[in-house]
Design a protein around this motif. Sequence first.
Motif, PDB file in Angstrom:
ATOM      1  N   VAL A  98       0.846  -1.194   0.000  1.00 50.79           N
ATOM      2  CA  VAL A  98       0.000   0.000   0.000  1.00 50.79           C
ATOM      3  C   VAL A  98       0.881   1.243   0.000  1.00 50.79           C
ATOM      4  N   ARG A  99       0.568   2.165  -0.910  1.00 51.94           N
ATOM      5  CA  ARG A  99       1.253   3.451  -0.945  1.00 51.94           C
ATOM      6  C   ARG A  99       0.210   4.560  -0.864  1.00 51.94           C
ATOM      7  N   LEU A 100       0.383   5.464   0.079  1.00 50.92           N
ATOM      8  CA  LEU A 100      -0.539   6.576   0.240  1.00 50.92           C
ATOM      9  C   LEU A 100      -0.060   7.745  -0.609  1.00 50.92           C
ATOM     10  N   MET A 101      -0.758   7.970  -1.720  1.00 50.48           N
ATOM     11  CA  MET A 101      -0.361   9.003  -2.672  1.00 50.48           C
ATOM     12  C   MET A 101      -1.612   9.587  -3.320  1.00 50.48           C
ATOM     13  N   GLY A 102      -1.728  10.913  -3.304  1.00 51.79           N
ATOM     14  CA  GLY A 102      -2.874  11.575  -3.920  1.00 51.79           C
ATOM     15  C   GLY A 102      -3.856  12.103  -2.903  1.00 51.79           C
ATOM     16  N   LYS A 103      -4.388  13.287  -3.184  1.00 47.30           N
ATOM     17  CA  LYS A 103      -5.352  13.902  -2.278  1.00 47.30           C
ATOM     18  C   LYS A 103      -6.786  13.482  -2.576  1.00 47.30           C
ATOM     19  N   SER A 104      -7.002  12.818  -3.709  1.00 51.36           N
ATOM     20  CA  SER A 104      -8.329  12.334  -4.082  1.00 51.36           C
ATOM     21  C   SER A 104      -8.160  11.023  -4.819  1.00 51.36           C
ATOM     22  N   LEU A 105      -9.279  10.313  -5.024  1.00 50.03           N
ATOM     23  CA  LEU A 105      -9.221   9.067  -5.775  1.00 50.03           C
ATOM     24  C   LEU A 105      -8.765   9.328  -7.205  1.00 50.03           C
ATOM     25  N   VAL A 106      -9.226  10.448  -7.792  1.00 47.94           N
ATOM     26  CA  VAL A 106      -8.826  10.786  -9.161  1.00 47.94           C
ATOM     27  C   VAL A 106      -7.307  10.945  -9.241  1.00 47.94           C
ATOM     28  N   GLU A 107      -6.721  11.634  -8.266  1.00 47.39           N
ATOM     29  CA  GLU A 107      -5.268  11.806  -8.249  1.00 47.39           C
ATOM     30  C   GLU A 107      -4.561  10.467  -8.076  1.00 47.39           C
ATOM     31  N   SER A 108      -5.072   9.637  -7.191  1.00 48.80           N
ATOM     32  CA  SER A 108      -4.457   8.331  -6.950  1.00 48.80           C
ATOM     33  C   SER A 108      -4.499   7.471  -8.211  1.00 48.80           C
ATOM     34  N   ILE A 109      -5.603   7.540  -8.953  1.00 50.11           N
ATOM     35  CA  ILE A 109      -5.728   6.781 -10.194  1.00 50.11           C
ATOM     36  C   ILE A 109      -4.681   7.240 -11.207  1.00 50.11           C
ATOM     37  N   GLU A 110      -4.498   8.540 -11.349  1.00 51.78           N
ATOM     38  CA  GLU A 110      -3.511   9.057 -12.301  1.00 51.78           C
ATOM     39  C   GLU A 110      -2.096   8.636 -11.907  1.00 51.78           C
ATOM     40  N   ILE A 111      -1.813   8.675 -10.616  1.00 50.57           N
ATOM     41  CA  ILE A 111      -0.498   8.234 -10.133  1.00 50.57           C
ATOM     42  C   ILE A 111      -0.296   6.753 -10.443  1.00 50.57           C
ATOM     43  N   GLY A 112      -1.331   5.957 -10.185  1.00 47.25           N
ATOM     44  CA  GLY A 112      -1.241   4.522 -10.447  1.00 47.25           C
ATOM     45  C   GLY A 112      -1.047   4.214 -11.916  1.00 47.25           C
ATOM     46  N   ARG A 113      -1.745   4.942 -12.782  1.00 41.71           N
ATOM     47  CA  ARG A 113      -1.589   4.735 -14.226  1.00 41.71           C
ATOM     48  C   ARG A 113      -0.162   5.038 -14.680  1.00 41.71           C
ATOM     49  N   ARG A 114       0.376   6.159 -14.207  1.00 40.17           N
ATOM     50  CA  ARG A 114       1.743   6.520 -14.586  1.00 40.17           C
ATOM     51  C   ARG A 114       2.738   5.472 -14.097  1.00 40.17           C
ATOM     52  N   MET A 115       2.545   5.023 -12.874  1.00 37.04           N
ATOM     53  CA  MET A 115       3.444   4.024 -12.303  1.00 37.04           C
ATOM     54  C   MET A 115       3.378   2.717 -13.098  1.00 37.04           C
ATOM     55  N   ALA A 116       2.181   2.335 -13.519  1.00 37.36           N
ATOM     56  CA  ALA A 116       2.016   1.109 -14.302  1.00 37.36           C
ATOM     57  C   ALA A 116       2.728   1.226 -15.645  1.00 37.36           C
ATOM     58  N   GLN A 117       2.630   2.379 -16.305  1.00 44.44           N
ATOM     59  CA  GLN A 117       3.311   2.587 -17.584  1.00 44.44           C
ATOM     60  C   GLN A 117       4.822   2.558 -17.415  1.00 44.44           C
ATOM     61  N   GLU A 118       5.304   3.186 -16.344  1.00 44.31           N
ATOM     62  CA  GLU A 118       6.752   3.271 -16.117  1.00 44.31           C
ATOM     63  C   GLU A 118       7.361   1.928 -15.757  1.00 44.31           C
ATOM     64  N   THR A 119       6.582   1.051 -15.156  1.00 40.76           N
ATOM     65  CA  THR A 119       7.113  -0.244 -14.704  1.00 40.76           C
ATOM     66  C   THR A 119       6.593  -1.413 -15.537  1.00 40.76           C
ATOM     67  N   ASN A 120       5.877  -1.104 -16.614  1.00 37.42           N
ATOM     68  CA  ASN A 120       5.360  -2.125 -17.531  1.00 37.42           C
ATOM     69  C   ASN A 120       4.474  -3.141 -16.805  1.00 37.42           C
ATOM     70  N   ARG A 121       3.587  -2.619 -15.969  1.00 32.78           N
ATOM     71  CA  ARG A 121       2.619  -3.468 -15.284  1.00 32.78           C
ATOM     72  C   ARG A 121       1.192  -3.082 -15.688  1.00 32.78           C
ATOM     73  N   ILE A 122       0.256  -3.986 -15.477  1.00 31.72           N
ATOM     74  CA  ILE A 122      -1.154  -3.716 -15.792  1.00 31.72           C
ATOM     75  C   ILE A 122      -1.769  -2.877 -14.675  1.00 31.72           C
ATOM     76  N   PHE A 123      -2.509  -1.862 -15.079  1.00 29.56           N
ATOM     77  CA  PHE A 123      -3.258  -1.062 -14.109  1.00 29.56           C
ATOM     78  C   PHE A 123      -4.707  -1.542 -14.104  1.00 29.56           C
ATOM     79  N   ILE A 124      -5.228  -1.838 -12.929  1.00 29.11           N
ATOM     80  CA  ILE A 124      -6.613  -2.307 -12.808  1.00 29.11           C
ATOM     81  C   ILE A 124      -7.455  -1.157 -12.270  1.00 29.11           C
ATOM     82  N   HIS A 125      -8.218  -0.554 -13.151  1.00 24.41           N
ATOM     83  CA  HIS A 125      -9.051   0.596 -12.785  1.00 24.41           C
ATOM     84  C   HIS A 125     -10.247   0.128 -11.951  1.00 24.41           C
ATOM     85  N   PRO A 126     -10.672   0.900 -10.953  1.00 24.77           N
ATOM     86  CA  PRO A 126     -11.786   0.451 -10.106  1.00 24.77           C
ATOM     87  C   PRO A 126     -13.132   0.392 -10.814  1.00 24.77           C
ATOM     88  N   TYR A 127     -13.300   1.141 -11.919  1.00 23.82           N
ATOM     89  CA  TYR A 127     -14.609   1.114 -12.587  1.00 23.82           C
ATOM     90  C   TYR A 127     -14.545   1.389 -14.088  1.00 23.82           C
TER      91      TYR A 127
END
Length: 403
Positions: free
Chosen positions: A116-145
Motif C-alpha cells: 500500500v502506498r498513500l499518494m494523492g489527495k483524491s481518488l482521481v489523483e491516486s488513479i492518475e499516479i497509479g496509471r503513470r506508475m504502471a506505464q513506467e514499470t510495464n505493469r497492468i493497471f486495474i481501474h476500479p470502474y
Amino acid sequence: MIEFSDVLQAANLLKDRVIRTPLVYSPTFSRLANAEVYLKLESLQMGGSFKVRGATYKLQSNLEKIHSGVIAASVGNHAQGVALAACAAGVPATIIMPVWASISKQEATRAYGAEVRLMGKSLVESIEIGRRMAQETNRIFIHPYDDEEVIAGQGTVGLEILEDLPDADLIIVPVGGGGLIAGIALAAKAIRPEARVVGVQAASCPSARKALELGRPAEVQAEERGSIADAIMVTQVGEAPFPLLQKLVDDIVLVDEDQIASAVLKLLERKRILAEGAAAAPLAALLGGSLQVAEGSRVVLVVSGGNVDSLLLERIIAAGLFREGRLMHFSVSLVDSPGSLACLLGLLADQEANVVHIHHARNESGVAINYTRVDLELETRGFEHIKGIERAMEGAGYRFMRR
C-alpha cells in the motif's frame, strides 16, 4: 462497447473463484415498502464487497501479461479486491490509496498481501499516479470502474440476481464510478428487459446524475464535508460505463446523509447486516421516498459491501438513532444545590428514558454563579416519547434547550 456475452464469459471464469452471494427476502423491509424486498448480500463476498469480482476477472483474463505484478488505485474496497485476486493468481500487487484512506482499509489491504502506498489527495489523483506508475514499470493497471473487463466481472452480480429471482421488477444499485450498475444493468436488461434498474448516489456527490443530464461524463464538485458513503464519492463517472448508464439505467436518485445513516442502522438492527454507507444507499432510497415503487413489486437492493471503519460506524449509528428519535440531546440549567440533579434524574426515570451520557458544566461563560448546566444524552423510543419528556420537564419548571 461491452456485450452481454462478456458478462456470461466472466461468470464462467469466476465460477468457484468468488462467492455466489445469497439473495435474502426481508419481511420487515417488505412491509415498510409495501413490496417484496430482497437483499443481494455482496457484503458477504470475499474481501467484504463486490469488487473482487471485477478484479479477479481482469487478472484471470490477462495472466500472460501480469508476471511482474499489477497496480490499482482505490479508497478501500477495490484495493482489497485486487489484493485478493493478485494473491490467488500468485502475483504481487501495489495499491495506491489517497492519503486520507481509512487506516482499517489500509491494514486490511496489506493483510491480503498487497503493498500500500498513500499518494494523492483524491481518488482521481491516486488513479492518475497509479496509471503513470504502471506505464513506467510495464505493469497492468486495474481501474476500479473504468474498464470493460472489470465491468463484465461486476455484471455477474446481475446474473445471479436474475437466476435467483427471474421475475424481479426493480434492482436498486449504489453508484460511484458506474462500473457496478453498468454491469448489473447489462445483465438484467438482457435477461428481463422490463426490469427497471435504478442507481442511487449521495446527494453530496451526484456525478452520475449530472452526467446523464449533460449527456457526457463531467466532474462535479463534491461537498467538502464528504459523505458517510465514501465508496461512492466519485466525482466523475467512467467513460467505459457511461454509455451503458445512458442506454440501460432507468433513473439515478439521490439520498442525503441522514437517510443513509438511518438505513445503515435499520440493516444492522432489523437484519443483523453490517453495511457500509454506500451499500445502505439503496435502502435509504427505497424507504426515504426518493423513488416510486409499485405496490407488491419485487425489489432487489444491492448491498454492495460491508467494509465500514469501526469509528465511523459508531458515528453513523449515532446519526441514525437521532434521525429515528432514538437519542435525545439537551442541556438544562439546575440550581447548584444538593438533590437538584437527583430530582431531574427521577423525573427522567419516571418517563422511562435511559441516560446514556451526562456532563456537569460549572464555572463556564453564560452559567450563573448559583447554577450549573447539565448536558444529557438520553435513549428514547421515538419522537412521541421525546415530546412526552419535554412536556414533563416543562411542567416541572425546568429550563432546557434541545441540541
